[in-house]
Scaffold this active site. Structure first.
Site, PDB file in Angstrom:
ATOM      1  N   HIS A  94       0.848  -1.198   0.000  1.00 17.32           N
ATOM      2  CA  HIS A  94       0.000   0.000   0.000  1.00 17.32           C
ATOM      3  C   HIS A  94       0.887   1.252   0.000  1.00 17.32           C
ATOM      4  CE1 HIS A  94      -3.529  -2.471   0.881  1.00 17.32           C
ATOM      5  NE2 HIS A  94      -4.288  -1.382   0.848  1.00 17.32           N
ATOM      6  N   HIS A 141       0.254  -3.243   9.355  1.00 17.57           N
ATOM      7  CA  HIS A 141       1.703  -3.121   9.159  1.00 17.57           C
ATOM      8  C   HIS A 141       2.353  -2.445  10.349  1.00 17.57           C
ATOM      9  CE1 HIS A 141       2.166  -4.504   5.028  1.00 17.57           C
ATOM     10  NE2 HIS A 141       1.047  -3.873   4.730  1.00 17.57           N
TER      11      HIS A 141
END
Length: 325
Positions: A94, A141
């Site tokens: 991302h 993350h």
């Protein structure tokens, strides 16, 4: 795995802001924004963005499955997404995609149009930062994953920038472009790093490379048989004034185009899955069968290469027929 964690939202502004920001790094954004730039802004800008996006995403996905760094432990974090939880974490794709798309758009447009560079830089920084922060907020993350993804993407942009024009010229003019645009991504997909369990990274990578392959073939065909896209001119243009008529035309192009793109995706999914199901003797609804290499790669590659081709060739032809150009 597959369980939805219970949580209490205490700040709805942050919750919806980062849920929305996370969507900016997913298929729904790619399948709308990238074609929008091709239909309404600038073909050369869109070409560069799509090529950089394909390269960055492939390197990011492969790096995940080579490094095999786990995602944050839960607890202590609360994970607001479950689909990507089976993937590894480092680097954050991302973060890589957001950095690549926002800054490649900035770099490509600053050479084509006159506008305040500081404004473009702030917009690119805000966009990529929001996506990066969304990965921390959703618990998908670590800070290191996000920083690593952004830095890898920045490095790839810096290394590739000097050859952007050369790559673009070759993709538009080389007689070998259509063949290489299909064969090279297919080889990469079939030779994707193997894991001990199924992960959606291979399928997602095939989706990206398939879309890039179809779009690249479309770029070549348009340059050969429609309007030559590569010229020796190097002038900066003013951004056109936005009027209600221009906005209406842009929206019409977008809605017509996105309808064709989504129709193509749905139609090709059904046709390709039906053919593969007949070939390998499995029902279309069998998810485990669809995860096999011999099914997943051709299914996703053919489907999304058709989407890329449709967006760059069929949709512009329809726009011309409808008088939207």
């Amino acid at each position: 795995q597959g369980c939805v964690q219970k949580y209490i939202v205490k700040n709805y502004f942050y919750y919806y802001l980062f849920k929305f920001s996370a969507a900016l790094g997913e298929e729904i954004f790619y399948i709308t924004f990238l074609p929008f730039t091709y239909w309404n802004i600038d073909h050369s800008v869109s070409r560069r963005m799509i090529i950089i996006w394909s390269i960055v995403m492939y390197i990011g996905q492969v790096s995940k499955d080579i490094l095999k760094w786990p995602r944050p432990l839960s607890p202590p974090v609360i994970k607001l997404e479950m689909r990507t939880d089976v993937e590894y974490g480092m680097p954050s794709t991302h973060a890589m995609a957001a950095t690549a798309i926002s800054f490649s758009f900035l770099i490509a447009t600053m050479n084509q149009y006159k506008y305040p560079f500081a404004l473009g830089l702030v917009a690119a920084f805000v966009f990529s930062t929001l996506v990066c922060l969304s990965r921390l907020y959703t618990g998908m993350h670590t800070v290191l994953d996000v920083i690593g993804g952004a830095l890898i993407s920045a490095m790839l942009l810096a290394l590739s920038y000097p050859v952007w024009d050369m790559i673009d010229h070759l993709l538009l003019t080389s007689p070998f472009c259509p063949l290489l645009s299909v064969v090279v991504p297919l080889v990469l997909c079939y030779n994707y790093p193997k894991l001990d369990y199924y992960s959606p990274t291979r399928g997602d990578t095939t989706t990206v490379l398939g879309a890039g392959a179809g779009a690249t073939v479309g770029f070549w065909l348009n340059n050969q048989y429609a309007t030559p896209a590569y010229t020796s001119e190097n002038v900066q243009l003013e951004f056109p004034l936005i009027s209600s008529k221009i906005v209406a035309v842009m929206l019409a192009r977008f809605f017509v185009g996105i309808f064709v793109v989504l129709l193509t995706r749905q139609l090709m999914k059904s046709v390709v899955l039906g053919m593969l199901g007949y070939r390998y003797k499995f029902p279309i609804g069998d998810l485990e069968a669809r995860q096999r290499l011999e099914v997943e790669v051709p299914y996703k590659f053919i489907t999304y290469s058709s989407v890329g081709f449709s967006a760059t060739v069929l949709v512009p032809l329809l726009h011309k027929l409808l008088g939207l150009l």
